[in-house]
Design a protein around this motif. Structure first.
Motif, PDB file in Angstrom:
ATOM      1  N   VAL A 164       0.838  -1.206   0.000  1.00 32.46           N
ATOM      2  CA  VAL A 164       0.000   0.000   0.000  1.00 32.46           C
ATOM      3  C   VAL A 164       0.873   1.257   0.000  1.00 32.46           C
ATOM      4  O   VAL A 164       0.638   2.198  -0.772  1.00 32.46           O
ATOM      5  CB  VAL A 164      -0.943  -0.009   1.222  1.00 32.46           C
ATOM      6  CG1 VAL A 164      -1.633   1.347   1.384  1.00 32.46           C
ATOM      7  CG2 VAL A 164      -1.979  -1.118   1.082  1.00 32.46           C
ATOM      8  N   VAL A 165       1.898   1.258   0.837  1.00 30.00           N
ATOM      9  CA  VAL A 165       2.789   2.424   0.907  1.00 30.00           C
ATOM     10  C   VAL A 165       3.528   2.609  -0.412  1.00 30.00           C
ATOM     11  O   VAL A 165       3.677   3.731  -0.914  1.00 30.00           O
ATOM     12  CB  VAL A 165       3.775   2.283   2.078  1.00 30.00           C
ATOM     13  CG1 VAL A 165       4.792   3.420   2.068  1.00 30.00           C
ATOM     14  CG2 VAL A 165       3.031   2.264   3.411  1.00 30.00           C
ATOM     15  N   ALA A 166       3.995   1.501  -1.012  1.00 29.22           N
ATOM     16  CA  ALA A 166       4.728   1.584  -2.275  1.00 29.22           C
ATOM     17  C   ALA A 166       3.839   2.120  -3.393  1.00 29.22           C
ATOM     18  O   ALA A 166       4.282   2.930  -4.216  1.00 29.22           O
ATOM     19  CB  ALA A 166       5.282   0.211  -2.650  1.00 29.22           C
ATOM     20  N   ALA A 167       2.583   1.682  -3.442  1.00 30.04           N
ATOM     21  CA  ALA A 167       1.667   2.166  -4.474  1.00 30.04           C
ATOM     22  C   ALA A 167       1.436   3.668  -4.327  1.00 30.04           C
ATOM     23  O   ALA A 167       1.420   4.414  -5.316  1.00 30.04           O
ATOM     24  CB  ALA A 167       0.347   1.403  -4.396  1.00 30.04           C
ATOM     25  N   TYR A 168       1.262   4.115  -3.098  1.00 30.10           N
ATOM     26  CA  TYR A 168       1.073   5.548  -2.860  1.00 30.10           C
ATOM     27  C   TYR A 168       2.322   6.320  -3.289  1.00 30.10           C
ATOM     28  O   TYR A 168       2.231   7.372  -3.949  1.00 30.10           O
ATOM     29  CB  TYR A 168       0.763   5.803  -1.396  1.00 30.10           C
ATOM     30  CG  TYR A 168       0.608   7.271  -1.076  1.00 30.10           C
ATOM     31  CD1 TYR A 168      -0.611   7.907  -1.245  1.00 30.10           C
ATOM     32  CD2 TYR A 168       1.700   8.021  -0.633  1.00 30.10           C
ATOM     33  CE1 TYR A 168      -0.754   9.259  -0.974  1.00 30.10           C
ATOM     34  CE2 TYR A 168       1.567   9.369  -0.362  1.00 30.10           C
ATOM     35  CZ  TYR A 168       0.343   9.985  -0.528  1.00 30.10           C
ATOM     36  OH  TYR A 168       0.226  11.328  -0.270  1.00 30.10           O
ATOM     37  N   ARG A 174       5.102   9.924  -9.569  1.00 34.35           N
ATOM     38  CA  ARG A 174       4.731  10.225 -10.951  1.00 34.35           C
ATOM     39  C   ARG A 174       4.153  11.629 -11.078  1.00 34.35           C
ATOM     40  O   ARG A 174       4.429  12.343 -12.044  1.00 34.35           O
ATOM     41  CB  ARG A 174       3.712   9.187 -11.452  1.00 34.35           C
ATOM     42  CG  ARG A 174       4.276   7.810 -11.684  1.00 34.35           C
ATOM     43  CD  ARG A 174       5.235   7.795 -12.868  1.00 34.35           C
ATOM     44  NE  ARG A 174       4.573   8.221 -14.081  1.00 34.35           N
ATOM     45  CZ  ARG A 174       3.948   7.395 -14.917  1.00 34.35           C
ATOM     46  NH1 ARG A 174       3.898   6.089 -14.646  1.00 34.35           N
ATOM     47  NH2 ARG A 174       3.383   7.845 -16.013  1.00 34.35           N
ATOM     48  N   ARG A 175       3.352  12.026 -10.077  1.00 34.65           N
ATOM     49  CA  ARG A 175       2.761  13.371 -10.122  1.00 34.65           C
ATOM     50  C   ARG A 175       3.810  14.451  -9.941  1.00 34.65           C
ATOM     51  O   ARG A 175       3.699  15.541 -10.506  1.00 34.65           O
ATOM     52  CB  ARG A 175       1.690  13.525  -9.032  1.00 34.65           C
ATOM     53  CG  ARG A 175       0.438  12.728  -9.236  1.00 34.65           C
ATOM     54  CD  ARG A 175      -0.674  13.231  -8.320  1.00 34.65           C
ATOM     55  NE  ARG A 175      -0.264  13.233  -6.926  1.00 34.65           N
ATOM     56  CZ  ARG A 175      -0.469  12.230  -6.081  1.00 34.65           C
ATOM     57  NH1 ARG A 175      -1.058  11.127  -6.509  1.00 34.65           N
ATOM     58  NH2 ARG A 175      -0.087  12.313  -4.821  1.00 34.65           N
ATOM     59  N   GLU A 176       4.829  14.162  -9.135  1.00 31.74           N
ATOM     60  CA  GLU A 176       5.797  15.203  -8.768  1.00 31.74           C
ATOM     61  C   GLU A 176       7.027  15.217  -9.654  1.00 31.74           C
ATOM     62  O   GLU A 176       7.929  16.012  -9.427  1.00 31.74           O
ATOM     63  CB  GLU A 176       6.240  14.998  -7.313  1.00 31.74           C
ATOM     64  CG  GLU A 176       5.107  15.173  -6.313  1.00 31.74           C
ATOM     65  CD  GLU A 176       5.539  14.901  -4.890  1.00 31.74           C
ATOM     66  OE1 GLU A 176       6.716  14.490  -4.700  1.00 31.74           O
ATOM     67  OE2 GLU A 176       4.726  15.081  -3.973  1.00 31.74           O
ATOM     68  N   LEU A 188      17.039   9.894 -14.055  1.00 27.58           N
ATOM     69  CA  LEU A 188      16.820   9.283 -12.753  1.00 27.58           C
ATOM     70  C   LEU A 188      15.349   9.284 -12.386  1.00 27.58           C
ATOM     71  O   LEU A 188      14.843   8.338 -11.775  1.00 27.58           O
ATOM     72  CB  LEU A 188      17.633  10.032 -11.692  1.00 27.58           C
ATOM     73  CG  LEU A 188      17.740   9.383 -10.307  1.00 27.58           C
ATOM     74  CD1 LEU A 188      18.362   8.003 -10.404  1.00 27.58           C
ATOM     75  CD2 LEU A 188      18.535  10.272  -9.377  1.00 27.58           C
ATOM     76  N   ALA A 189      14.631  10.322 -12.768  1.00 28.55           N
ATOM     77  CA  ALA A 189      13.218  10.431 -12.429  1.00 28.55           C
ATOM     78  C   ALA A 189      12.383   9.358 -13.111  1.00 28.55           C
ATOM     79  O   ALA A 189      11.299   9.032 -12.657  1.00 28.55           O
ATOM     80  CB  ALA A 189      12.697  11.816 -12.801  1.00 28.55           C
ATOM     81  N   PRO A 193      10.259   6.321  -9.471  1.00 28.84           N
ATOM     82  CA  PRO A 193       8.925   5.866  -9.060  1.00 28.84           C
ATOM     83  C   PRO A 193       8.816   4.350  -8.945  1.00 28.84           C
ATOM     84  O   PRO A 193       8.173   3.824  -8.037  1.00 28.84           O
ATOM     85  CB  PRO A 193       8.019   6.413 -10.171  1.00 28.84           C
ATOM     86  CG  PRO A 193       8.737   7.602 -10.682  1.00 28.84           C
ATOM     87  CD  PRO A 193      10.195   7.234 -10.625  1.00 28.84           C
ATOM     88  N   LEU A 194       9.458   3.623  -9.854  1.00 28.78           N
ATOM     89  CA  LEU A 194       9.385   2.164  -9.823  1.00 28.78           C
ATOM     90  C   LEU A 194      10.140   1.570  -8.642  1.00 28.78           C
ATOM     91  O   LEU A 194       9.826   0.461  -8.194  1.00 28.78           O
ATOM     92  CB  LEU A 194       9.943   1.592 -11.131  1.00 28.78           C
ATOM     93  CG  LEU A 194       9.143   1.931 -12.393  1.00 28.78           C
ATOM     94  CD1 LEU A 194       9.872   1.420 -13.626  1.00 28.78           C
ATOM     95  CD2 LEU A 194       7.746   1.326 -12.320  1.00 28.78           C
ATOM     96  N   LEU A 195      11.131   2.298  -8.124  1.00 26.87           N
ATOM     97  CA  LEU A 195      11.899   1.780  -7.000  1.00 26.87           C
ATOM     98  C   LEU A 195      11.048   1.634  -5.741  1.00 26.87           C
ATOM     99  O   LEU A 195      11.435   0.915  -4.824  1.00 26.87           O
ATOM    100  CB  LEU A 195      13.089   2.705  -6.710  1.00 26.87           C
ATOM    101  CG  LEU A 195      14.172   2.756  -7.781  1.00 26.87           C
ATOM    102  CD1 LEU A 195      15.309   3.674  -7.345  1.00 26.87           C
ATOM    103  CD2 LEU A 195      14.705   1.376  -8.102  1.00 26.87           C
TER     104      LEU A 195
END
Length: 241
Positions: A164-168, A174-176, A188-189, A193-195
């Motif tokens: 749950v934390v990873a999905a958030y 992705r938004r930022e 790097l960006a 997110p996938l990390l």
């Protein structure tokens, strides 16, 4: 074989035992697990100033976005000159692209020390969270009662929280994401997110105590960042004529 000397592991084991002893009257058999969580909180408090700096750095990159867009337009056909101009702009505004990595890098020794302690087999044996040994792994629980056995359910609960934390974190990252010099996400960006989901994979294979550390630390990051980002953003930096 651990990379840490035995005296250091003994001292760290004594620290965890002392924390557990303080918590034992209120928490009973879960005191060592909560001591690990308390240790995680202490580590996160120690790196909090760097976390604040990382958030300020990202906010600065957002403020600079109009000027970066203007540079992309000016040097649309000169990618190398564009990269150099963006780097010069970041240097001028004292924005470091690596500020966001420092909190994680400085937590690595704590993670490795905890991993070494609960992987040694002769220092923290006998400590458990409910029916799951703190030095046990999910893969071991699968062979001893299966995923829905007493130990397996504890590991599944920790994995569920990590997911749950990873999905958030993934959706937030992705938004930022700040555009790179070429208009798309910076190199790097694209990966960062996938990390977030790497934590879930790690929790599945490390001792339960280390999984508690990772889940607590990532959950702390979510709350900490949400609070820091609540500050009103500074006005955008105007583009230069």
């Amino acid at each position: 074989m651990s990379v840490f000397p035995s005296p250091l592991l003994d001292a760290f084991s004594a620290l965890v035992d002392r924390l557990a002893a303080l918590l034992q009257p209120a928490l009973g058999g879960a005191s060592t697990a909560v001591a690990v969580i308390a240790f995680t909180v202490l580590v996160r408090l120690a790196v909090h100033p760097l976390s604040r700096a990382a958030v300020r750095g990202q906010q600065a990159r957002v403020r600079l976005a109009p000027r970066v867009a203007a540079l992309r337009e000016t040097y649309a056909n000169r990618p190398e000159r564009l990269r150099r101009a963006v780097l010069e702009l970041h240097a001028e505004e004292k924005v470091s692209p690596f500020a966001g990595l420092l909190p994680g890098l400085l937590q690595a020794p704590a993670f490795l020390l905890l991993y070494a302690l609960f992987s040694s087999g002769d220092r923290m044996g006998g400590h458990a969270l409910l029916a799951a040994p703190l030095d046990g792994r999910w893969t071991e629980a699968l062979g001893d009662g299966g995923p829905f056995g007493p130990a397996g359910l504890v590991h599944l609960a920790v994995l569920a929280v990590a997911l749950v934390v990873a999905a958030y974190q993934y959706l937030r990252a992705r938004r930022e994401t700040v555009p790179g010099p070429d208009g798309g996400p910076a190199g790097l960006a694209r990966v960062l997110p996938l990390l977030s989901f790497g934590t879930v994979v790690t929790v599945a294979f490390v001792p339960l105590a280390v999984g508690l550390y990772l889940v607590t630390s990532t959950a702390w990051s979510v709350v900490e960042r949400a609070l820091l980002m609540r500050r009103p953003p500074s006005p955008p930096v105007p583009t230069r004529a």
